[in-house]
Scaffold this active site. Structure first.
Site, short mmCIF file in Angstrom:
data_model
loop_
_atom_site.label_atom_id
_atom_site.label_comp_id
_atom_site.label_asym_id
_atom_site.label_seq_id
_atom_site.Cartn_x
_atom_site.Cartn_y
_atom_site.Cartn_z
N ILE A 112 46.53 49.67 69.73
CA ILE A 112 46.31 51.41 69.54
C ILE A 112 47.34 51.22 68.50
O ILE A 112 47.76 51.42 68.16
CB ILE A 112 46.40 51.55 71.35
CG1 ILE A 112 48.48 51.24 71.46
CG2 ILE A 112 45.95 51.04 72.12
CD1 ILE A 112 48.85 51.89 72.44
N ALA A 145 54.72 62.89 64.53
CA ALA A 145 53.67 63.51 64.09
C ALA A 145 53.81 63.57 62.75
O ALA A 145 54.15 65.11 62.04
CB ALA A 145 54.15 65.04 65.02
N GLY A 196 51.89 64.12 60.77
CA GLY A 196 50.43 64.54 60.73
C GLY A 196 49.92 64.83 59.15
O GLY A 196 49.75 65.64 58.43
N CYS A 222 43.76 59.22 64.92
CA CYS A 222 45.42 59.81 65.49
C CYS A 222 45.54 61.43 65.97
O CYS A 222 44.84 62.27 66.07
CB CYS A 222 45.82 60.84 63.57
SG CYS A 222 47.42 61.32 63.75
C1 FMN Z 1 55.95 56.91 61.73
C2 FMN Z 1 54.40 56.79 61.89
C3 FMN Z 1 53.53 56.86 60.62
C4 FMN Z 1 52.81 56.20 61.42
N1 FMN Z 1 50.76 56.85 60.92
C5 FMN Z 1 49.73 56.18 61.27
C6 FMN Z 1 49.13 56.87 59.88
O1 FMN Z 1 48.89 57.37 59.05
N2 FMN Z 1 47.70 55.92 60.32
C7 FMN Z 1 47.32 55.52 61.94
O2 FMN Z 1 46.16 55.04 61.92
N3 FMN Z 1 48.69 55.10 62.90
C8 FMN Z 1 49.64 55.47 62.13
N4 FMN Z 1 50.54 54.87 63.13
C9 FMN Z 1 50.20 54.49 64.16
C10 FMN Z 1 51.01 52.82 63.83
O3 FMN Z 1 49.96 52.21 62.51
C11 FMN Z 1 50.50 51.76 65.38
O4 FMN Z 1 49.10 52.26 65.44
C12 FMN Z 1 51.30 52.21 66.48
O5 FMN Z 1 52.61 53.05 66.47
C13 FMN Z 1 51.82 51.44 67.58
O6 FMN Z 1 52.00 50.36 67.06
P1 FMN Z 1 54.35 50.29 66.85
O7 FMN Z 1 54.33 50.45 68.25
O8 FMN Z 1 53.96 48.68 66.60
O9 FMN Z 1 54.11 50.75 66.08
C14 FMN Z 1 51.84 55.72 62.40
C15 FMN Z 1 52.91 55.15 63.10
C16 FMN Z 1 54.41 55.87 62.97
C17 FMN Z 1 55.28 54.92 64.46
#
Ligand code: FMN
Ligand code: FAD
Ligand code: FES
Lengths: 238, 311
Positions: free
Chosen positions: B196, B72, B74, B134
């Site tokens: 996603i 989170a 944020g 988000c």
């Molecule tokens: C620490 C963190 C910050 C994230 N910040 C954003 C963000 O600012 N904008 C967004 O669209 N997705 C954000 N995500 C989601 C990721 O882009 C991604 O959609 C999600 O983590 C699933 O992929 P993964 O399992 O490879 O991490 C964030 C994920 C993590 C873990």
């Protein structure tokens, strides 16, 4: 893995560290390298990075600079403590005749390194500096571990008056040190790096940066060159 | 042995590898984006940005657990004006590498999405990604736009009206019918989808401190635990819409990436795997995907796309 990523323990002892800070000794047993850090969680408040002064039992030295570090000054024996770690890349233990250069609260990780190197039988030289006597941290721990300890303060209230880098330069000029370990403010680290180049001695330094995750994903702690202080560091080769 | 090519095409833009750095992971500075580009990314996404700066939630904001990460953050970001400088610097660094840059945007209300994009236009990113999904700011901002096809389409339309660059809309898995949202945003002008965003929100409780661990109490799940949900979303979306999809959620190995591509993804987002495998993750995944393609006799990535849907 437990439901929470934090290890829980209790404060065993709180000692003053300089005029304002505290050394917190806990009953948490970690196995870490000097230079590694933990994320210390204060439930319902915040979570912040702190270097280890010792790993077993986990010991921290905390200087008050804001809300979290201020609250940590109030800790009493028996109070709970929650930490995530050890995290990051620590110091090598390669120095056979090491010189440790500590400025201000940079004394914390190097105290751990000093005792580890001394335990390995190395002859440890320490240049420990602060603005004033009251800001010198962990002097007793350095006295116990170091073969030679040079203390400097900017106002001359303890040890030699001046900057810790001047002492480091003198010691390097005399020869006999085969590796420099440094922690302190960035301008100090830059001067130590220049000295290492000048005297052809390898160096390592521990850096600080604003951290959130501590595990190399959030991107908060870019040192400025794309290196992550939490994961590529906090210790970097100079 | 046949040589295998890893490049793919997304909205007419060539990506050297199918791997896209997911938004919010390591995308805070030009130096970091460049580093990830040098280490095997086909495209990189900068941290989601709003018109005004946001401090984000207090720590803990990102925590590891046995299934991956919970976060989170944020939507902490320096605001659109500061982001223009970061994106422009990043573009200069990426140009010689041939790695396109995706600017991620979000806003408090649907119309605001256009405002961020109009500011960022100066930096000339290669794509926009519209973060309508988000789950970590619900207390402050209410349900994400992605929860409702009508709101999702309004946010998309606002971006569409503000730029001629390709627009990717990032969807949430936390909806009853992700295809309805996907169709609505494509009708509103999306050129591609990303799916996603994080799953949940979820919660971790420290049983000794007797309190939720994240300062925000709840956060979105990512990493290996969400991969089957992500694969299902991409599989369903690829039947529902004709636009390309960046599939992401828990992809950690080259073979996970193949799974996403066979579900119908054109490119594959990688975020949390940087925690498990470090900065070398994309290079390792490239080697793994190559080994798989050689084993199975594939010559290029697009040959694998959608294969799980059968003939
Ligand atoms: C620490 C963190 C910050 C994230 N910040 C954003 C963000 O600012 N904008 C967004 O669209 N997705 C954000 N995500 C989601 C990721 O882009 C991604 O959609 C999600 O983590 C699933 O992929 P993964 O399992 O490879 O991490 C964030 C994920 C993590 C873990
Ligand atoms: C690897 C590392 C090791 C550290 N080791 C020690 C130590 O052994 N002893 C010690 O007293 N302090 C140490 N610090 C600094 C310590 O983390 C900050 O003093 C603390 O976070 C301040 O929190 P606050 O709420 O008291 O103050 P705030 O008012 O929040 O901040 C005061 C100052 O502390 C620093 N700071 C604040 N938040 C963070 C953060 N999330 N990450 C990094 N720096 C921050 C900033 O410089 C800020 O200006 C270390 C920092 C790092 C990165
Ligand atoms: S603190 Fe998150 S990447 Fe270093």
């Amino acid at each position: 893995m437990a439901p929470s990523p934090h290890r829980a323990g209790r404060v065993v002892r709180v000692e003053p560290a300089g005029h304002r800070g505290v050394t917190i000794v806990s009953d948490i047993r970690l196995s870490a390298r000097p230079g590694q850090f933990v994320m210390l969680w204060v439930p319902r408040a915040d979570e912040k990075p702190f270097s280890l002064v010792a790993d077993n039992p986990l010991t921290l030295a905390v200087v008050p600079v804001g809300p979290v570090t201020g609250r940590l000054q109030q800790l009493q024996p028996g109070d709970p403590l929650y930490v995530r770690g050890p995290l990051g890349r620590g110091f090598s233990l390669d120095g056979q005749r090491p010189l440790l250069v500590a400025g201000g609260s940079g004394a914390a990780p190097l105290a751990f390194l000093a005792s580890r190197l001394a335990a390995a039988g190395r002859e440890v030289t320490v240049a420990l500096g602060a603005r004033s006597a009251g800001e010198l941290l962990l002097v007793e721990r350095y006295q116990a571990a170091a073969a030679r300890l040079w203390i400097t303060t900017e106002d001359g209230s303890a040890g030699e008056r001046g900057l810790v880098v001047s002492v480091a330069e003198r010691l390097l000029a005399n020869g006999g040190c085969d590796r420099v370990y440094a922690c302190g403010p960035v301008p100090m680290l830059e001067r130590v790096a220049a000295l290492c180049r000048e005297y052809g001695v390898p160096g390592e330094a521990s850096y600080e940066a604003y951290m959130r995750c501590g595990i190399g994903v959030c991107g908060s702690c870019d040192r400025g060159d794309g290196l992550l202080v939490c994961r590529d560091g906090p210790v970097f080769d100079l | 042995m046949r040589d295998v090519g890893l490049s793919v095409e997304l909205c007419g833009v060539r990506l050297r590898t199918p791997f896209v750095l997911a938004a919010g992971v390591l995308g805070t500075t030009a130096a970091l984006l460049e580093r990830v580009a040098r280490r095997g990314a086909g495209a990189v996404t900068a941290k989601s940005c709003s018109v005004r700066p946001r401090r984000g939630h207090p720590n803990p904001t990102v925590l590891p657990w046995e299934g991956g990460l919970i976060n989170a953050v944020g939507l902490a970001n320096p605001g659109a004006a500061a982001m223009v400088a970061i994106l422009a610097d990043t573009r200069r660094r990426l140009a010689p590498l041939g790695v396109p840059l995706i600017a991620s945007v979000f806003a408090e209300e649907a119309g605001g999405f256009g405002e961020v994009v109009r500011i960022l236009e100066e930096a000339e990113p290669d794509f926009y990604e519209v973060n309508i999904s988000c789950p970590n700011v619900a207390e402050e901002l209410g349900l994400p736009f992605a929860a409702d096809p009508v709101q999702a389409a309004r946010a998309t339309a606002a971006v569409r009206a503000a730029t001629r660059r390709p627009v990717i809309v990032k969807l949430s898995p936390n909806v009853a019918d992700i295809c309805a949202v996907g169709r609505a945003v494509v009708d509103a002008g999306a050129d591609a989808l990303a799916a996603i965003n994080t799953l949940g929100p979820g919660m971790l409780i420290d049983i000794r401190a007797r309190t939720p661990v994240l300062a925000n109490r709840v956060g979105g799940l990512s990493g290996p635990a969400v991969r089957p949900v992500a694969v299902r979303c991409v599989y369903d979306l690829s039947r529902a819409v004709a636009v390309p999809i960046i599939g992401m959620g828990g992809v950690t190995t080259g073979e996970d990436a193949v799974e996403m591509i066979m579900a119908g993804a054109t490119a594959v987002g990688v975020g949390s795997a940087f925690y498990q495998r470090g900065m070398g993750v994309l290079e390792a995944m490239a080697a793994e995907i190559r080994a798989f393609m050689q084993e199975q006799g594939f010559g290029c990535v697009s040959e694998m796309r959608g294969l799980a849907h059968g003939a």
